[in-house]
Design an enzyme around this catalytic site. Sequence first.
Site, PDB file in Angstrom:
ATOM      1  N   THR A  49       0.822  -1.204   0.000  1.00  0.00           N
ATOM      2  CA  THR A  49       0.000   0.000   0.000  1.00  0.00           C
ATOM      3  C   THR A  49       0.855   1.254   0.000  1.00  0.00           C
ATOM      4  OG1 THR A  49      -1.839   1.160   1.072  1.00  0.00           O
ATOM      5  CG2 THR A  49      -0.196   0.144   2.525  1.00  0.00           C
ATOM      6  N   HIS A  50       0.312   2.305  -0.625  1.00  0.00           N
ATOM      7  CA  HIS A  50       0.936   3.629  -0.585  1.00  0.00           C
ATOM      8  C   HIS A  50       0.077   4.620   0.204  1.00  0.00           C
ATOM      9  CE1 HIS A  50       4.021   2.432  -3.310  1.00  0.00           C
ATOM     10  NE2 HIS A  50       3.258   2.354  -4.376  1.00  0.00           N
TER      11      HIS A  50
END
Length: 287
Positions: free
Chosen positions: A103-104
Amino acid sequence: MAVRSREFWAYKETHFPPNVTKETLEALPDFQIRDDDIVVASYPKAGSNWLLGIVCKLLRSAGKTEESADSLLTGPMEMTLPTAEHAGYVTLAAKPSPRIVKTHVPISFAPRGVSKPQNQVKVLVMMRNPKDSAVSYYHFNRRLCQVAGLAEPPVWKEYAQAFVGGKVKYGDYCDHVLGWWQMWDDPHFLFLKYEDMKKDLLSSVKTIATFLEIALDEATIAAIAEESTFNRMKEDFGRSKWPTKRIIPRKGIVGDWKNWLSPDESKAFDSWCEGKLSGTGLNFDFE
């Protein structure tokens, strides 16, 4: 209310790319994190794909998975990739363990099992100095536009100003890394820096293996480190079936920002970082 633009849209005062939807962001906090999940979190272009490759090699060498990196990784859990019918988190929900969750998103948007971890879940946070992150993100966006047939992104001068102002996808870099950094003393988390990994990849691979509780002999660890150098990784990514993955590696060096930031731009970055990061204990090497 969400405000959309050509390059990103705003939700809860944070900018997201168009392939991250409001529905997904509202669903992520309730996404069920399993006890044996391995989560890799980062701001974009911090070296997370490099780290993911190492994690995949460790899992395969330890006999914990037989899946290839291409099949084990589904892209960021918040994105709906052009080749996918659903957002990454939907695909992840159906995957067998062990899962690698990428995830970012800022920590405030992450699943509760990540932002407030319990039991055995492990979260690796990858960080890179903001000047090189900005340059790498700029070039990736240009390549992505070419692959996807989109309009050209802003020129570097405009992008550098937007980056310092937080007017880029995934928002203000400093706010993003500080959100994750608040967990620095939580044993569920391991913080890694791109620059440290470039200096001593073997030690970094050992540290990652220890954190993941993967026991391998010295020769195997050394082989994984050798297979994880930038040039080897670039070759691996070049063979990927995903066009967006093939464009991820570029130079893989520390200090490329010197070829792009003007003296005034460099000072603006320094002033911005000093104002945001001073006194937090979080600092970066820039060369």
